[in-house]
Motif scaffolding. Structure first.
Motif, PDB file in Angstrom:
ATOM      1  N   ARG A 100      84.287  29.541  80.708  1.00 56.80           N
ATOM      2  CA  ARG A 100      84.636  29.743  82.113  1.00 56.80           C
ATOM      3  C   ARG A 100      84.062  28.673  83.027  1.00 56.80           C
ATOM      4  NH1 ARG A 100      82.718  34.783  80.749  1.00 56.80           N
ATOM      5  NH2 ARG A 100      80.988  34.678  82.228  1.00 56.80           N
ATOM      6  N   GLU A 101      82.830  28.201  82.725  1.00 61.51           N
ATOM      7  CA  GLU A 101      82.129  27.324  83.666  1.00 61.51           C
ATOM      8  C   GLU A 101      81.746  25.976  83.072  1.00 61.51           C
ATOM      9  OE1 GLU A 101      78.797  29.495  85.276  1.00 61.51           O
ATOM     10  OE2 GLU A 101      79.945  31.368  85.382  1.00 61.51           O
ATOM     11  N   GLY A 102      82.020  25.796  81.775  1.00 61.65           N
ATOM     12  CA  GLY A 102      81.659  24.539  81.129  1.00 61.65           C
ATOM     13  C   GLY A 102      80.173  24.445  80.840  1.00 61.65           C
ATOM     14  N   VAL A 103      79.776  23.362  80.191  1.00 54.02           N
ATOM     15  CA  VAL A 103      78.365  23.160  79.871  1.00 54.02           C
ATOM     16  C   VAL A 103      77.523  22.994  81.138  1.00 54.02           C
ATOM     17  CG1 VAL A 103      76.715  21.715  78.610  1.00 54.02           C
ATOM     18  CG2 VAL A 103      78.950  22.221  77.608  1.00 54.02           C
ATOM     19  N   PRO A 104      78.021  22.289  82.175  1.00 51.66           N
ATOM     20  CA  PRO A 104      77.226  22.216  83.409  1.00 51.66           C
ATOM     21  C   PRO A 104      76.939  23.589  84.007  1.00 51.66           C
ATOM     22  CG  PRO A 104      78.919  20.518  83.422  1.00 51.66           C
ATOM     23  CD  PRO A 104      79.209  21.394  82.245  1.00 51.66           C
ATOM     24  N   GLY A 105      77.922  24.508  83.944  1.00 53.19           N
ATOM     25  CA  GLY A 105      77.692  25.862  84.442  1.00 53.19           C
ATOM     26  C   GLY A 105      76.644  26.589  83.628  1.00 53.19           C
ATOM     27  N   LEU A 106      76.672  26.397  82.315  1.00 53.62           N
ATOM     28  CA  LEU A 106      75.656  26.987  81.437  1.00 53.62           C
ATOM     29  C   LEU A 106      74.269  26.491  81.816  1.00 53.62           C
ATOM     30  CD1 LEU A 106      74.866  28.543  78.772  1.00 53.62           C
ATOM     31  CD2 LEU A 106      75.255  26.365  77.586  1.00 53.62           C
ATOM     32  N   ALA A 107      74.153  25.171  81.982  1.00 57.93           N
ATOM     33  CA  ALA A 107      72.857  24.580  82.315  1.00 57.93           C
ATOM     34  C   ALA A 107      72.348  25.065  83.677  1.00 57.93           C
ATOM     35  CB  ALA A 107      72.972  23.057  82.304  1.00 57.93           C
ATOM     36  N   THR A 108      73.254  25.170  84.648  1.00 59.36           N
ATOM     37  CA  THR A 108      72.855  25.635  85.977  1.00 59.36           C
ATOM     38  C   THR A 108      72.302  27.046  85.923  1.00 59.36           C
ATOM     39  OG1 THR A 108      74.502  24.226  87.051  1.00 59.36           O
ATOM     40  CG2 THR A 108      73.697  26.131  88.304  1.00 59.36           C
ATOM     41  N   ARG A 109      72.950  27.913  85.176  1.00 58.04           N
ATOM     42  CA  ARG A 109      72.477  29.291  85.059  1.00 58.04           C
ATOM     43  C   ARG A 109      71.091  29.355  84.412  1.00 58.04           C
ATOM     44  NH1 ARG A 109      76.228  34.060  84.510  1.00 58.04           N
ATOM     45  NH2 ARG A 109      78.195  33.496  85.492  1.00 58.04           N
ATOM     46  N   LEU A 110      70.830  28.430  83.506  1.00 63.97           N
ATOM     47  CA  LEU A 110      69.552  28.428  82.802  1.00 63.97           C
ATOM     48  C   LEU A 110      68.456  27.694  83.565  1.00 63.97           C
ATOM     49  CD1 LEU A 110      70.957  27.692  79.242  1.00 63.97           C
ATOM     50  CD2 LEU A 110      69.908  29.836  79.989  1.00 63.97           C
ATOM     51  N   GLY A 111      68.842  26.904  84.554  1.00 61.98           N
ATOM     52  CA  GLY A 111      67.863  26.159  85.330  1.00 61.98           C
ATOM     53  C   GLY A 111      67.346  24.912  84.645  1.00 61.98           C
ATOM     54  N   TYR A 112      68.144  24.372  83.729  1.00 59.56           N
ATOM     55  CA  TYR A 112      67.778  23.146  83.019  1.00 59.56           C
ATOM     56  C   TYR A 112      68.906  22.132  83.172  1.00 59.56           C
ATOM     57  CZ  TYR A 112      63.941  25.559  80.589  1.00 59.56           C
ATOM     58  OH  TYR A 112      62.784  26.227  80.289  1.00 59.56           O
ATOM     59  N   SER A 113      68.620  20.891  82.809  1.00 60.96           N
ATOM     60  CA  SER A 113      69.666  19.890  82.822  1.00 60.96           C
ATOM     61  C   SER A 113      70.595  20.082  81.625  1.00 60.96           C
ATOM     62  CB  SER A 113      69.064  18.475  82.773  1.00 60.96           C
ATOM     63  OG  SER A 113      68.496  18.225  81.487  1.00 60.96           O
ATOM     64  N   THR A 114      71.809  19.562  81.757  1.00 63.18           N
ATOM     65  CA  THR A 114      72.765  19.637  80.650  1.00 63.18           C
ATOM     66  C   THR A 114      72.199  18.990  79.399  1.00 63.18           C
ATOM     67  OG1 THR A 114      74.641  19.623  82.186  1.00 63.18           O
ATOM     68  CG2 THR A 114      75.080  18.970  79.911  1.00 63.18           C
ATOM     69  N   ARG A 115      71.532  17.875  79.568  1.00 61.12           N
ATOM     70  CA  ARG A 115      70.980  17.155  78.420  1.00 61.12           C
ATOM     71  C   ARG A 115      69.907  17.974  77.710  1.00 61.12           C
ATOM     72  NH1 ARG A 115      68.438  11.009  78.610  1.00 61.12           N
ATOM     73  NH2 ARG A 115      68.027  10.823  76.379  1.00 61.12           N
ATOM     74  N   GLN A 116      69.043  18.642  78.481  1.00 59.66           N
ATOM     75  CA  GLN A 116      67.990  19.467  77.861  1.00 59.66           C
ATOM     76  C   GLN A 116      68.580  20.621  77.056  1.00 59.66           C
ATOM     77  OE1 GLN A 116      65.911  20.092  81.673  1.00 59.66           O
ATOM     78  NE2 GLN A 116      64.004  19.547  80.602  1.00 59.66           N
ATOM     79  N   VAL A 117      69.602  21.274  77.611  1.00 55.36           N
ATOM     80  CA  VAL A 117      70.234  22.395  76.921  1.00 55.36           C
ATOM     81  C   VAL A 117      70.887  21.919  75.631  1.00 55.36           C
ATOM     82  CG1 VAL A 117      72.046  24.146  77.065  1.00 55.36           C
ATOM     83  CG2 VAL A 117      70.585  23.708  79.050  1.00 55.36           C
TER      84      VAL A 117
END
Length: 494
Positions: A100-117
């Motif tokens: 639904r939100e892509g990897v950037p959405g996943l990272a935002t919800r987790l409070g980390y950068s896309t690269r860290q996730v």
């Protein structure tokens, strides 16, 4: 666990179903991956290699076994017993956030950068978020292909694929069959579906679990606390309405000795994966009863309870915000009174739904729908009105986030800051909404009474000290202690 080669080989050679979902076996000679309990003759140990996820197997070029269907294994219990970044990410991926939100959405919800996730998922699971979401889409596609008569184009988009071509390519790569061939090979009752597939938007599935599973307290609790209009017990099934990202649904869950029957009616098939994931979470189906019961049995006073009825699960929720609201409504009142208060909120603020098969009438109202409620209309003490409206306000404007991605300790701290939230309310939300397997309720009257009858310490401080040996499974100890009472939460109606 996949790094412990000797242990994995033993599990495969003994076809031990307890390890299904913990790791996957890839056979280098056939380029096929299986679950540990695969019924075929185990390969030679030197031809086995082990991966932590189906997605990692697929990325390494292995295809799913047609006999054991490894993609439909119970989920790894790791993701529901941990609160670190990887576990929270896996819970979000199962809930469809990447689609639904892509990897950037996943990272935002987790409070980390896309690269860290991406880096942490790759390090622990051998696959990044896109590959993990792709494996989940493939499993959903197979389920729809084999259990429905839907056209392939509809299945492709319902499973979350962006195009028919991507759908076709993924199914061929993962299952070594074209979608049409996969449907032709499907048994008549694959995954428990009726031979004719869907009828009127209804899907019939089988939800697997690791045995044993004791359904008494699990379904008994859900039935005894059911909110009229939102939940009911009918014809041997717990039924409830579901608010979902693309629409809404109604689910009927029926306990069987070797699976949970799941009958879903969805207004939008794109919600299938999310609805299934939430039902599994509600019933705690990815738990590892061997680990839980093994540790609790080490306490000689708990051991008889575990031996009498092993495999108790923690009844959880399909909506964390809903449960928090219901926890407040249930403060210092009977189960019946809590149901009455919740039913009034539902009737006044919930969205109506149609249920031709039963008595479900509404979706439970969201925080946004409850934000405008008039406190004076609530038949509650003034202090509890303040507690409820403050909670709803914080949930509606995002100051408080309760979800599968929540950090359990941070959520506890945020809840404790709200007026009217004592240790009992915070811990019951941590246990049943957030899913912390170590949540504990030493001040609960039923727990204290059970502890005293068993000869355990029964003051909160002393019981907490004794319960240190039960960690990290104290929420399951709560279920065993509650089950000593004759309260309706411990019994499935005849």
């Amino acid at each position: 666990m996949h790094t412990d080669t000797e242990r994995c080989v033993r599990a495969v050679q003994s076809k031990d179903a307890r390890f299904d979902g913990w790791f996957f076996t890839a056979v280098v000679t056939t380029r096929i991956y299986c679950r540990p309990s695969c019924p075929v003759v185990p390969p030679k140990a030197e031809n086995m290699t082990f991966y932590p996820s189906a997605a990692a197997c697929q990325q390494a070029g292995f295809r799913a076994c047609k006999r054991c269907r490894p993609d439909s294994s119970p989920g790894s219990p790791e993701w529901n017993q941990r609160a670190d970044l990887v576990a929270r990410a896996m819970r979000l991926i199962a809930d469809g956030v990447v689609d639904r939100e892509g990897v950037p959405g996943l990272a935002t919800r987790l409070g980390y950068s896309t690269r860290q996730v991406e880096r942490q998922l790759l390090a622990e699971l051998g696959a990044g978020p896109l590959a993990l979401a792709r494996a989940q889409r493939a499993q959903t596609a197979r389920l729809l292909i084999e259990t429905t008569a839907l056209p392939m184009a509809e299945i492709a988009f319902a499973a979350g694929f962006s195009s028919i071509r991507t759908f076709n390519d993924t199914v061929r790569e993962v299952f070594a069959l074209a979608p049409g061939d996969l449907r032709a090979r499907a048994p008549k009752r694959a995954e428990g579906a009726a031979p004719s597939g869907t009828a009127g938007g209804v899907l019939a599935l089988r939800l697997p679990f690791r045995a044993p599973l004791n359904p008494d307290n699990l379904f008994g609790h859900l039935i005894a606390t059911a909110v009229p209009g939102v939940e009911e017990w009918r014809d041997g099934a717990y039924r409830r309405t579901l608010s979902l990202p693309f629409g809404h649904g109604i689910v009927a869950l029926t306990p069987h000795p070797d699976h949970i029957g799941c009958r879903l009616t969805l207004t939008d098939l794109r919600d299938l994966t999310i609805a299934t994931s939430r039902c599994r979470r509600l019933l705690d189906l990815d738990a590892d009863p061997a680990a839980v019961d093994g540790q609790l049995r080490a306490d000689p006073l708990l051991a008889p309870l575990v031996d009498k009825a092993p495999g108790r699960r923690v009844p959880r929720t399909v909506d964390e915000a809903e449960f928090a609201v219901r926890a407040v409504l249930g403060q210092q009142v009977s189960t019946a009174a809590a149901r009455t208060h919740a039913a009034r909120l539902v009737t006044a603020h919930g969205r109506p739904v149609e249920d031709p098969e039963g008595g479900l009438t509404h979706l439970f109202p969201t925080p946004d729908e409850l934000a405008a409620l008039d406190p004076d209309t609530l038949a509650l003490p003034r202090s509890r009105r303040t507690t409820l409206t403050t909670l709803v306000g914080h949930l509606a404007d995002g100051r408080l986030r309760l979800g599968v991605e929540s950090d359990w300790d941070e959520a506890r701290a945020r809840l404790t800051e709200l007026p009217g939230f004592g240790p009992w309310t915070v811990e019951v939300i941590a246990m049943r909404a957030l899913g912390d397997p170590d949540a504990f309720l030493p001040s609960d009257l039923g727990i204290r009474r059970a502890a005293q009858e068993l000869g355990l310490p029964h003051t909160p401080a002393a019981l907490t000290a004794r319960a240190a040996a039960w960690r990290p499974w104290r929420a399951y100890a709560v279920q065993y202690l509650w089950a000593t009472d004759d309260h309706p939460i411990n019994v499935i109606p005849a």
